[in-house]
Design an enzyme around this catalytic site. Structure first.
Site, PDB file in Angstrom:
ATOM      1  CE1 TYR A   1      -8.626  -7.180   2.203  1.00  0.00           C
ATOM      2  CE2 TYR A   1      -7.797  -5.398   3.570  1.00  0.00           C
ATOM      3  CZ  TYR A   1      -7.710  -6.189   2.437  1.00  0.00           C
ATOM      4  OH  TYR A   1      -6.689  -5.966   1.539  1.00  0.00           O
TER       5      TYR A   1
ATOM      6  CG  ASP B   1       1.482  -3.382   1.886  1.00  0.00           C
ATOM      7  OD1 ASP B   1       1.661  -4.594   1.700  1.00  0.00           O
ATOM      8  OD2 ASP B   1       0.530  -2.741   1.388  1.00  0.00           O
TER       9      ASP B   1
ATOM     10  CG  ASP C   1      -3.729  -7.885   0.730  1.00  0.00           C
ATOM     11  OD1 ASP C   1      -3.288  -8.434  -0.290  1.00  0.00           O
ATOM     12  OD2 ASP C   1      -3.392  -6.737   1.090  1.00  0.00           O
TER      13      ASP C   1
ATOM     14  CG  ASP D   1       0.681  -8.989  -0.418  1.00  0.00           C
ATOM     15  OD1 ASP D   1      -0.190  -8.111  -0.296  1.00  0.00           O
ATOM     16  OD2 ASP D   1       1.562  -9.182   0.435  1.00  0.00           O
TER      17      ASP D   1
ATOM     18  CG  HIS E   1      -7.443  -8.601  -2.437  1.00  0.00           C
ATOM     19  ND1 HIS E   1      -6.174  -8.115  -2.616  1.00  0.00           N
ATOM     20  CD2 HIS E   1      -7.889  -8.048  -1.293  1.00  0.00           C
ATOM     21  CE1 HIS E   1      -5.868  -7.304  -1.612  1.00  0.00           C
ATOM     22  NE2 HIS E   1      -6.875  -7.245  -0.787  1.00  0.00           N
TER      23      HIS E   1
ATOM     24  CD  GLU F   1      -1.060  -6.792  -4.802  1.00  0.00           C
ATOM     25  OE1 GLU F   1      -1.989  -6.718  -3.979  1.00  0.00           O
ATOM     26  OE2 GLU F   1       0.026  -6.221  -4.617  1.00  0.00           O
TER      27      GLU F   1
ATOM     28  CB  CYS G   1       1.219   0.655  -0.431  1.00  0.00           C
ATOM     29  SG  CYS G   1      -0.302   1.618  -0.316  1.00  0.00           S
TER      30      CYS G   1
ATOM     31  NE  ARG H   1      -4.077  -4.231  -5.142  1.00  0.00           N
ATOM     32  CZ  ARG H   1      -3.490  -3.779  -4.038  1.00  0.00           C
ATOM     33  NH1 ARG H   1      -3.979  -4.093  -2.845  1.00  0.00           N
ATOM     34  NH2 ARG H   1      -2.406  -3.033  -4.100  1.00  0.00           N
TER      35      ARG H   1
ATOM     36  CD  GLU I   1      -5.327  -0.338  -4.287  1.00  0.00           C
ATOM     37  OE1 GLU I   1      -6.440   0.199  -4.127  1.00  0.00           O
ATOM     38  OE2 GLU I   1      -4.612  -0.741  -3.337  1.00  0.00           O
TER      39      GLU I   1
ATOM     40  CG  ASN J   1      -8.484  -0.080  -0.773  1.00  0.00           C
ATOM     41  OD1 ASN J   1      -8.823   0.018   0.407  1.00  0.00           O
ATOM     42  ND2 ASN J   1      -7.214  -0.118  -1.161  1.00  0.00           N
TER      43      ASN J   1
HETATM   44  C1  LIG Z   1      -5.732  -2.716   0.734  1.00  0.00           C
HETATM   45  C2  LIG Z   1      -4.271  -2.851   0.965  1.00  0.00           C
HETATM   46  O1  LIG Z   1      -3.743  -3.698  -0.032  1.00  0.00           O
HETATM   47  C3  LIG Z   1      -3.992  -3.532   2.298  1.00  0.00           C
HETATM   48  O2  LIG Z   1      -2.989  -4.257   2.378  1.00  0.00           O
HETATM   49  O3  LIG Z   1      -4.745  -3.291   3.241  1.00  0.00           O
HETATM   50  C4  LIG Z   1      -3.512  -1.485   0.973  1.00  0.00           C
HETATM   51  C5  LIG Z   1      -4.140  -0.482   1.901  1.00  0.00           C
HETATM   52  C6  LIG Z   1      -3.321   0.780   2.145  1.00  0.00           C
HETATM   53  O4  LIG Z   1      -2.091   0.740   2.123  1.00  0.00           O
HETATM   54  O5  LIG Z   1      -3.932   1.793   2.459  1.00  0.00           O
HETATM   55  C7  LIG Z   1      -3.423  -0.971  -0.464  1.00  0.00           C
HETATM   56  O6  LIG Z   1      -4.336  -0.261  -0.894  1.00  0.00           O
HETATM   57  O7  LIG Z   1      -2.434  -1.308  -1.142  1.00  0.00           O
HETATM   58 MG   LIG Z   2      -2.338  -5.069   0.497  1.00  0.00          MG
END
Ligand SMILES: C[C@](O)(C(=O)O)[C@H](CC(=O)O)C(=O)O
Ligand SMILES: [Mg+2]
Length: 299
Positions: free
Chosen positions: A42, A57, A84, A86, A111, A113, A121, A156, A186, A208
């Site tokens: 991943y 993030d 990911d 986004d 994925h 979202e 996040c 997602r 999520e 996750n």
């Molecule tokens: C899965 C996730 O989208 C990621 O970018 O790795 C994050 C992980 C995290 O911040 O712990 C998310 O859950 O948004």
């Molecule tokens: Mg993410």
């Protein structure tokens, strides 16, 4: 090509239940994860932002930023890579471009979202969602851009926190109808909720299992029992690397030597092993060994 990346991921999901997906922060981490036996990798959006750019993030990184990290990983591993993306990095045509570039770069799955583009996040409060219809349009644009039908579009949903279980399950049904191959609910808080999502989706769902968030660190047995298809550890190794690095930096600074923290470190021999370093050296000898000897007058 014997098997496309998407097909490899689908086969792995069928073979290992749930499929453990290891977050790989860079190419070398990907090699370690592959060599200890993971069958899928991943690339985390948070990871690209945090580690490659020193950014939070919050939807700041771009398609090109992510592609750069992807190419480094797909060039050193045969494992299928879930990425990911986004919110897809823009409107319908941009999402289409994102999906095409992902396939070109050797990615198996993405994925996408349903947060607004100023995303957060998934485990933070105050997330804002786009409407179900807008997310359905995102999914349609993504599915339409597949050039390999086995490429996996995972939808997602971040709706559980803001809208509750029923509304989130309804979204999931709509997303699958729109062509999503897998579902990523999520910030799920309980195994019972995973069961409900699996029931609603009727396609593989991903759990996750990220640390310090809303989701308890459920075991693989618990997730299997709850009908989960994939278990994701997006940043586990990264968090551990960071803690170790910080200790090493502090120790060297404070004690004037790293002697007390050498035990934390991977040895040169281990590093070379994972890198297949000796194969490269042997290749050098094979290619140029005799020339060098001749130059030295030994040949
Ligand atoms: C899965 C996730 O989208 C990621 O970018 O790795 C994050 C992980 C995290 O911040 O712990 C998310 O859950 O948004
Ligand atoms: Mg993410």
């Amino acid at each position: 090509m014997a098997s496309s990346p998407g097909l490899k991921l689908r086969e792995a999901v069928a073979a290992e239940q749930p499929l453990q997906v290891a977050g790989a922060i860079n190419a070398y981490a990907a090699m370690m994860a592959e060599q200890v036996g993971f069958r899928a990798l991943y690339l985390s959006g948070a990871g690209v932002a945090n580690a490659s750019f020193g950014l939070p993030d919050l939807g700041i990184t771009t398609l090109q930023d992510v592609l750069e990290d992807i190419r480094r990983i797909t060039s050193v591993t045969e494992l299928p890579l879930l990425v990911d993306i986004d919110t897809g990095f823009g409107g319908a045509f941009q999402i289409s471009r994102t999906i095409k570039e992902m396939q070109r770069a050797g990615v198996a799955a993405v994925h996408i979202e349903d947060q607004v583009s100023e995303k957060r996040c998934g485990h933070r409060p105050n997330k804002a969602m786009v409407s179900t219809n807008e997310m359905v349009d995102r999914i349609k644009a993504a599915v339409d851009a597949k050039t390999d039908s086995s490429f996996v579009i995972m939808a997602r949903t971040d709706a559980l926190a803001a809208e509750g279980m029923e509304a989130a399950a309804l979204r999931v049904r709509k997303y699958v109808e729109a062509g999503a191959d897998m579902i990523f609910p999520e910030a799920v808080g309980s195994l019972a909720q995973y069961k409900q999502f699996a029931e609603a989706a009727q396609v593989p769902i991903l759990a996750n299992i990220t640390e310090f968030g809303q989701t308890p660190l459920f075991t693989i047995e618990q997730l299997r029992e709850a009908g989960v298809g994939l278990a994701l550890y997006p940043l586990s190794a990264f968090r551990a690397m960071n803690a170790a690095a910080l200790r090493v930096y502090r120790t060297i600074r404070e004690e004037g030597t790293q002697q007390q923290v050498v035990d934390l470190m991977q040895t040169r021999a281990e590093l070379y092993d994972f890198l297949h370093y000796y194969d490269y050296e042997n290749k050098l000898d094979e290619l140029f060994g005799t020339v060098k000897k001749e130059e030295k007058g030994e040949g």
